[in-house]
Design a protein around this motif. Structure first.
Motif, mmCIF file in Angstrom:
data_model
loop_
_atom_site.group_PDB
_atom_site.id
_atom_site.type_symbol
_atom_site.label_atom_id
_atom_site.label_comp_id
_atom_site.label_asym_id
_atom_site.label_seq_id
_atom_site.Cartn_x
_atom_site.Cartn_y
_atom_site.Cartn_z
ATOM 1 N N LEU A 299 0.707 -1.370 0.135
ATOM 2 C CA LEU A 299 -0.159 -0.241 -0.058
ATOM 3 C C LEU A 299 0.734 1.388 0.034
ATOM 4 C CD1 LEU A 299 -2.879 -1.066 2.408
ATOM 5 C CD2 LEU A 299 -2.520 -1.587 0.268
ATOM 6 N N PRO B 55 -4.173 2.618 -3.029
ATOM 7 C CA PRO B 55 -4.901 4.084 -3.388
ATOM 8 C C PRO B 55 -4.788 4.154 -4.449
ATOM 9 C CG PRO B 55 -2.928 3.963 -1.502
ATOM 10 C CD PRO B 55 -2.995 2.475 -2.339
ATOM 11 N N HIS C 16 -4.209 6.858 -6.569
ATOM 12 C CA HIS C 16 -3.035 7.312 -7.343
ATOM 13 C C HIS C 16 -1.870 6.406 -7.645
ATOM 14 C CE1 HIS C 16 -1.460 7.499 -3.168
ATOM 15 N NE2 HIS C 16 -0.051 7.694 -3.660
ATOM 16 N N PRO D 75 -12.319 4.410 -3.080
ATOM 17 C CA PRO D 75 -11.206 4.179 -2.055
ATOM 18 C C PRO D 75 -10.792 2.661 -2.078
ATOM 19 C CG PRO D 75 -12.886 5.447 -1.193
ATOM 20 C CD PRO D 75 -13.473 5.113 -2.212
ATOM 21 N N PRO D 76 -9.433 2.318 -1.729
ATOM 22 C CA PRO D 76 -9.115 0.949 -1.524
ATOM 23 C C PRO D 76 -9.960 0.275 -0.726
ATOM 24 C CG PRO D 76 -7.858 2.470 -0.558
ATOM 25 C CD PRO D 76 -8.501 3.276 -1.341
#
Length: 506
Positions: free
Chosen positions: A272, A372, A374, A408-409
């Motif tokens: 992550l 995430p 990005h 979102p993750p």
């Protein structure tokens, strides 16, 4: 005829008792180990052994008969015959005395063997064939479909100049695992992973392990593994005796699931932080072969969102708390496991089985849903809205963005109020499907793992031996498998939530 039958029966009873003791049968769930299976396995073990004993007995009997029976017959003839005098003509058993030529003439004898001799030869040939056939299949007991990637693996292991880029499809794989009190399984697991890493390539792998609260040799074994990874140039983070995640006082129900979910999330932390990996391989504390790990990675030539194997224990298929068939129904503990027709046909063909959710000891899944936004590769998640939103009481319903690519993750989690009470390993593939719109979830029946060596051997090699497999799949063919459904609680109280069967518990 009676002595062979008696000896076969005695040998069969002994072997059958040993089969039951090996499991041991008193400690297993009987529906997952049908008596007919055990009787057939005992028969297959006994038959070549009995054939070899019979062959040795036939050969020994013939040798004794020729060795000692011939002497007695010759001596008897000398006692019963006549001594020839000069001249004259006298008849004996052996022929007539020819007075003119002074020679004995023998009656013509047939050169064809008798019926008893032919039967003896036939019995010897049959016993020899059965004994050799049994020995051959004992030495070649592995099912050929389970070792498809072994030649490629062995070629990689034999390469004196191993390629850091690997020998597979070149994907970047993040390997994660969590251990606790696993000194028995860790040496086997680490050897498997080291061989798998050679195939994948040291440049393509990151290994992340969390071990905590162990009082056995697990920490020391994992330190040795970390040192070997360092020596081979494999990036890793191996946390041992780590108590970052606090163990709850009451390790039951949702507090237990929250604890396990936090440990699994801790193992994913390096991923992550940096991203850069295509898929995650997450393993439980299992026995598994390196070619099976490769088989899992190559499920449908890599075209999947979430893929698992099949894990086994003392009640057959182990992770039935997690496993659901293609339409979300509960499964059975014995072959073919699934009641859905499409899943059954896939099992018969030994093709990846479409399922709603699974974990089953070891999984491989796309990394993007956990990253995430990005850090995502933008190759997996759709940029279109979900076809159907999850139920209102799903904890992620309010977090769903206009598309999965922007949501979102995900993370391992415990059940929310109103959901099925489920494990963190059920909820992750479920969220893949319902939150991220990733429905290519498959169970690969060629990937076998186990938590205890005895049950691993039984399901990996005994039940998949050619003739046992034929009996289980072609003769037994799922008979009474409805009784082998492992339901936690009253079977009449199974309920459905968001299209998925839920265990009623108590």
């Amino acid at each position: 005829m009676i002595p062979p039958i008696v000896s076969f029966a005695a040998l069969f009873c002994y072997v059958y008792a040993r089969v039951n003791a090996y499991l041991p049968i008193q400690d297993v769930w009987p529906y997952a180990f049908p008596q007919a299976w055990r009787l057939w396995i005992a028969f297959l073990i006994v038959l070549p052994i009995f054939a070899m004993v019979q062959l040795l007995w036939l050969l020994a009997s013939a040798w004794v008969s020729r060795r000692f029976g011939g002497r007695g017959k010759s001596k008897g003839r000398e006692q019963e015959g006549y001594m020839m005098l000069n001249g004259g003509e006298r008849t004996t058993e052996d022929g007539e005395w020819n007075q003119e030529h002074g020679a004995r003439s023998h009656p013509a004898r047939s050169r064809l063997p008798g019926v008893a001799t032919l039967l003896w030869y036939a019995e010897c040939i049959l016993c020899a064939y059965v004994a050799l056939y049994g020995y051959y299949h004992y030495k070649h007991h592995e099912y050929e479909g389970d070792t498809r990637y072994r030649p490629t693996l062995y070629k990689a292991l034999a390469d004196p100049h191993r390629r850091p880029s690997g020998y597979g499809r070149g994907e970047k794989i993040f390997i994660a695992a969590a251990f606790h009190q696993n000194e028995a399984v860790i040496p086997y697991w680490t050897r498997t992973m080291l061989d798998t890493i050679v195939y994948l390539g040291s440049d393509n792998v990151f290994v992340s392990i969390v071990e905590n609260y162990s009082s056995d040799r697990s920490p020391d074994l994992l330190r040795e593994f970390a040192s070997e990874l360092d020596r081979r140039g494999v990036r890793n983070r191996v946390l041992v005796q780590d108590e970052t995640v606090k163990k709850p006082e009451d390790v039951q129900w949702n507090p237990r699931i929250e604890f396990l979910a936090a440990i699994r999330n801790q193992a994913l932390e390096p991923l992550l932080h940096t991203g850069g990996y295509d898929k995650v391989l997450f393993s439980n504390d299992i026995y598994i072969e390196p070619e099976s790990v490769i088989e899992l990675l190559e499920t449908r030539a890599g075209d999947f969102d979430f893929a698992c194997g099949l894990d086994f224990g003392h009640f057959g298929a182990y992770d039935m708390w997690v496993l659901r068939d293609r339409v979300g129904r509960l499964t059975a503990g014995i072959w073919p496991y699934f009641f859905d027709t499409a899943d059954y046909e896939a099992m018969k063909a030994e093709e990846p089985v479409p399922v709603f959710t699974c974990w089953n000891g070891i999984v491989v899944f796309q990394a993007d849903p956990l990253l995430p936004v990005h850090l995502r590769s933008n190759r997996t998640l759709s940029t279109s809205p979900l076809a159907a939103l999850p139920p209102p009481n799903h904890p992620w319903t309010k977090k769903v963005a206009e598309s999965p690519a922007l949501t979102p993750p995900l993370a391992f989690r415990a059940s929310a109020e109103g959901e099925c009470y489920s494990s963190e390993s059920f909820l992750l593939p479920y969220d893949f499907r319902r939150i991220m719109g990733l429905g290519k979830v498959y169970a690969n029946p060629r990937v076998i793992s186990g938590y205890v060596w005895v049950y691993y051997v039984w399901h990996k090699w005994v039940l998949r031996q050619r003739h046992v497999k034929w009996f289980v799949e072609q003769v037994w063919d799922g008979a009474w498998m409805q009784y082998a459904r492992m339901i936690v609680g009253d079977a009449k109280q199974v309920w459905t939530w968001d299209g998925v069967d839920c265990h009623p518990w108590w």
